[in-house]
Design a protein around this motif. Structure first.
Motif, PDB file in Angstrom:
ATOM      1  N   ASN A   1       0.842  -1.201   0.000  1.00  0.00           N
ATOM      2  CA  ASN A   1       0.000   0.000   0.000  1.00  0.00           C
ATOM      3  C   ASN A   1       0.878   1.253   0.000  1.00  0.00           C
ATOM      4  O   ASN A   1       1.926   1.275   0.648  1.00  0.00           O
ATOM      5  N   PRO A   2       0.477   2.302  -0.697  1.00  0.00           N
ATOM      6  CA  PRO A   2       1.267   3.545  -0.711  1.00  0.00           C
ATOM      7  C   PRO A   2       1.532   4.039   0.714  1.00  0.00           C
ATOM      8  O   PRO A   2       0.667   3.993   1.581  1.00  0.00           O
ATOM      9  N   GLY A   3       2.753   4.489   0.952  1.00  0.00           N
ATOM     10  CA  GLY A   3       3.115   5.021   2.250  1.00  0.00           C
ATOM     11  C   GLY A   3       3.559   3.985   3.266  1.00  0.00           C
ATOM     12  O   GLY A   3       3.988   4.330   4.355  1.00  0.00           O
ATOM     13  N   HIS A   4       3.459   2.698   2.919  1.00  0.00           N
ATOM     14  CA  HIS A   4       3.867   1.642   3.844  1.00  0.00           C
ATOM     15  C   HIS A   4       5.382   1.675   3.997  1.00  0.00           C
ATOM     16  O   HIS A   4       6.115   1.817   3.028  1.00  0.00           O
ATOM     17  N   LYS A   5       5.862   1.546   5.230  1.00  0.00           N
ATOM     18  CA  LYS A   5       7.292   1.680   5.519  1.00  0.00           C
ATOM     19  C   LYS A   5       8.136   0.573   4.894  1.00  0.00           C
ATOM     20  O   LYS A   5       9.219   0.824   4.378  1.00  0.00           O
ATOM     21  N   HIS A   6       7.683  -0.667   4.950  1.00  0.00           N
ATOM     22  CA  HIS A   6       8.475  -1.794   4.462  1.00  0.00           C
ATOM     23  C   HIS A   6       7.792  -2.457   3.277  1.00  0.00           C
ATOM     24  O   HIS A   6       6.582  -2.581   3.239  1.00  0.00           O
TER      25      HIS A   6
ATOM     26  N   HIS B   1       2.844 -11.623  13.573  1.00  0.00           N
ATOM     27  CA  HIS B   1       1.940 -10.614  14.121  1.00  0.00           C
ATOM     28  C   HIS B   1       1.243  -9.900  12.977  1.00  0.00           C
ATOM     29  O   HIS B   1       1.913  -9.307  12.123  1.00  0.00           O
ATOM     30  N   GLN B   2      -0.083  -9.963  12.960  1.00  0.00           N
ATOM     31  CA  GLN B   2      -0.846  -9.300  11.914  1.00  0.00           C
ATOM     32  C   GLN B   2      -0.495  -7.814  11.881  1.00  0.00           C
ATOM     33  O   GLN B   2      -0.573  -7.136  12.894  1.00  0.00           O
ATOM     34  N   GLY B   3      -0.062  -7.326  10.739  1.00  0.00           N
ATOM     35  CA  GLY B   3       0.272  -5.915  10.586  1.00  0.00           C
ATOM     36  C   GLY B   3       1.731  -5.572  10.811  1.00  0.00           C
ATOM     37  O   GLY B   3       2.239  -4.609  10.270  1.00  0.00           O
ATOM     38  N   SER B   4       2.440  -6.391  11.625  1.00  0.00           N
ATOM     39  CA  SER B   4       3.862  -6.093  11.853  1.00  0.00           C
ATOM     40  C   SER B   4       4.770  -7.261  11.497  1.00  0.00           C
ATOM     41  O   SER B   4       5.975  -7.195  11.708  1.00  0.00           O
ATOM     42  N   GLY B   5       4.231  -8.342  10.975  1.00  0.00           N
ATOM     43  CA  GLY B   5       5.029  -9.418  10.400  1.00  0.00           C
ATOM     44  C   GLY B   5       5.661 -10.395  11.367  1.00  0.00           C
ATOM     45  O   GLY B   5       5.294 -10.484  12.539  1.00  0.00           O
ATOM     46  N   TRP B   6       6.629 -11.130  10.845  1.00  0.00           N
ATOM     47  CA  TRP B   6       7.314 -12.170  11.606  1.00  0.00           C
ATOM     48  C   TRP B   6       8.124 -11.557  12.733  1.00  0.00           C
ATOM     49  O   TRP B   6       8.865 -10.607  12.544  1.00  0.00           O
ATOM     50  N   GLU B   7       7.934 -12.108  13.930  1.00  0.00           N
ATOM     51  CA  GLU B   7       8.586 -11.658  15.157  1.00  0.00           C
ATOM     52  C   GLU B   7       8.276 -10.180  15.448  1.00  0.00           C
ATOM     53  O   GLU B   7       8.998  -9.527  16.189  1.00  0.00           O
ATOM     54  N   GLY B   8       7.220  -9.643  14.822  1.00  0.00           N
ATOM     55  CA  GLY B   8       6.815  -8.259  15.053  1.00  0.00           C
ATOM     56  C   GLY B   8       7.836  -7.228  14.591  1.00  0.00           C
ATOM     57  O   GLY B   8       7.886  -6.118  15.115  1.00  0.00           O
ATOM     58  N   LYS B   9       8.640  -7.566  13.595  1.00  0.00           N
ATOM     59  CA  LYS B   9       9.731  -6.692  13.158  1.00  0.00           C
ATOM     60  C   LYS B   9       9.293  -5.559  12.229  1.00  0.00           C
ATOM     61  O   LYS B   9      10.113  -4.764  11.803  1.00  0.00           O
TER      62      LYS B   9
ATOM     63  N   GLY C   1       5.224  -6.370   7.697  1.00  0.00           N
ATOM     64  CA  GLY C   1       3.913  -6.978   7.534  1.00  0.00           C
ATOM     65  C   GLY C   1       2.940  -5.972   6.967  1.00  0.00           C
ATOM     66  O   GLY C   1       3.293  -4.841   6.666  1.00  0.00           O
ATOM     67  N   GLY C   2       1.703  -6.391   6.819  1.00  0.00           N
ATOM     68  CA  GLY C   2       0.674  -5.485   6.322  1.00  0.00           C
ATOM     69  C   GLY C   2       0.631  -5.367   4.812  1.00  0.00           C
ATOM     70  O   GLY C   2       0.097  -4.408   4.275  1.00  0.00           O
ATOM     71  N   TYR C   3       1.207  -6.331   4.111  1.00  0.00           N
ATOM     72  CA  TYR C   3       1.143  -6.335   2.645  1.00  0.00           C
ATOM     73  C   TYR C   3       0.855  -7.760   2.188  1.00  0.00           C
ATOM     74  O   TYR C   3       1.002  -8.719   2.937  1.00  0.00           O
ATOM     75  N   PHE C   4       0.450  -7.893   0.935  1.00  0.00           N
ATOM     76  CA  PHE C   4       0.104  -9.194   0.372  1.00  0.00           C
ATOM     77  C   PHE C   4       1.293 -10.141   0.468  1.00  0.00           C
ATOM     78  O   PHE C   4       2.391  -9.822   0.047  1.00  0.00           O
ATOM     79  N   GLY C   5       1.107 -11.302   1.056  1.00  0.00           N
ATOM     80  CA  GLY C   5       2.146 -12.317   1.161  1.00  0.00           C
ATOM     81  C   GLY C   5       3.024 -12.168   2.385  1.00  0.00           C
ATOM     82  O   GLY C   5       4.008 -12.897   2.534  1.00  0.00           O
ATOM     83  N   ALA C   6       2.706 -11.244   3.286  1.00  0.00           N
ATOM     84  CA  ALA C   6       3.557 -11.014   4.464  1.00  0.00           C
ATOM     85  C   ALA C   6       3.684 -12.246   5.348  1.00  0.00           C
ATOM     86  O   ALA C   6       4.704 -12.448   5.994  1.00  0.00           O
ATOM     87  N   GLN C   7       2.659 -13.094   5.371  1.00  0.00           N
ATOM     88  CA  GLN C   7       2.705 -14.286   6.209  1.00  0.00           C
ATOM     89  C   GLN C   7       3.376 -15.456   5.459  1.00  0.00           C
ATOM     90  O   GLN C   7       3.657 -16.479   6.055  1.00  0.00           O
ATOM     91  N   GLN C   8       3.668 -15.243   4.198  1.00  0.00           N
ATOM     92  CA  GLN C   8       4.262 -16.294   3.378  1.00  0.00           C
ATOM     93  C   GLN C   8       5.732 -15.982   3.101  1.00  0.00           C
ATOM     94  O   GLN C   8       6.371 -15.266   3.857  1.00  0.00           O
ATOM     95  N   ILE C   9       6.268 -16.512   2.012  1.00  0.00           N
ATOM     96  CA  ILE C   9       7.687 -16.356   1.692  1.00  0.00           C
ATOM     97  C   ILE C   9       8.087 -14.879   1.574  1.00  0.00           C
ATOM     98  O   ILE C   9       9.175 -14.492   1.959  1.00  0.00           O
ATOM     99  N   GLN C  10       7.176 -14.041   1.047  1.00  0.00           N
ATOM    100  CA  GLN C  10       7.491 -12.623   0.878  1.00  0.00           C
ATOM    101  C   GLN C  10       7.809 -11.953   2.204  1.00  0.00           C
ATOM    102  O   GLN C  10       8.664 -11.081   2.285  1.00  0.00           O
ATOM    103  N   GLY C  11       7.114 -12.349   3.254  1.00  0.00           N
ATOM    104  CA  GLY C  11       7.319 -11.735   4.558  1.00  0.00           C
ATOM    105  C   GLY C  11       8.459 -12.360   5.342  1.00  0.00           C
ATOM    106  O   GLY C  11       9.225 -11.667   5.997  1.00  0.00           O
ATOM    107  N   VAL C  12       8.584 -13.680   5.264  1.00  0.00           N
ATOM    108  CA  VAL C  12       9.651 -14.360   5.996  1.00  0.00           C
ATOM    109  C   VAL C  12      11.012 -13.871   5.491  1.00  0.00           C
ATOM    110  O   VAL C  12      11.917 -13.625   6.276  1.00  0.00           O
ATOM    111  N   CYS C  13      11.143 -13.700   4.199  1.00  0.00           N
ATOM    112  CA  CYS C  13      12.423 -13.270   3.624  1.00  0.00           C
ATOM    113  C   CYS C  13      12.678 -11.780   3.795  1.00  0.00           C
ATOM    114  O   CYS C  13      13.782 -11.309   3.570  1.00  0.00           O
ATOM    115  N   SER C  14      11.644 -11.032   4.167  1.00  0.00           N
ATOM    116  CA  SER C  14      11.840  -9.587   4.350  1.00  0.00           C
ATOM    117  C   SER C  14      12.595  -9.343   5.624  1.00  0.00           C
ATOM    118  O   SER C  14      13.279  -8.409   5.815  1.00  0.00           O
TER     119      SER C  14
END
Length: 95
Positions: free
Chosen positions: A36-41, A71-79, A82-95
């Protein structure tokens, strides 16, 4: 041979190629179209991910997934990845 081959590679904007880097263990691109526009990560593009086999990195990846600390919205280990498509999948784990 490598230097001569690199000198034949065309580059954009006539900038020379950087010096040969240290060994590369992974290469990825960011998925700017899925945030989403303006998202930090921005997440990793899950369709283009190159990794050099490494058992330590693999075991760390498996450990993160098995722990399940997403964590919904802040990703793996709350780092914050998160908050984008695929954040709970490979896209988020590798971020």
């Amino acid at each position: 041979e490598g230097k001569e081959a690199r000198s034949r590679v065309q580059v954009m904007h006539d900038k020379p190629l950087p010096p040969k880097p240290k060994p590369i263990d992974a290469y990825f691109t960011r998925d700017y179209n899925m945030v989403n526009p303006g998202h930090k990560h921005v997440g990793v593009q899950g369709g283009f991910l190159i990794v050099k086999p490494n058992m330590d990195a693999f075991n760390e990846y498996v450990s993160i997934v098995l722990e399940g600390d997403f964590h919904q919205g802040s990703g793996w280990e709350g780092k914050g990845y998160g908050g984008y498509f695929g954040a709970q999948q490979i896209q988020g784990v590798c971020s």
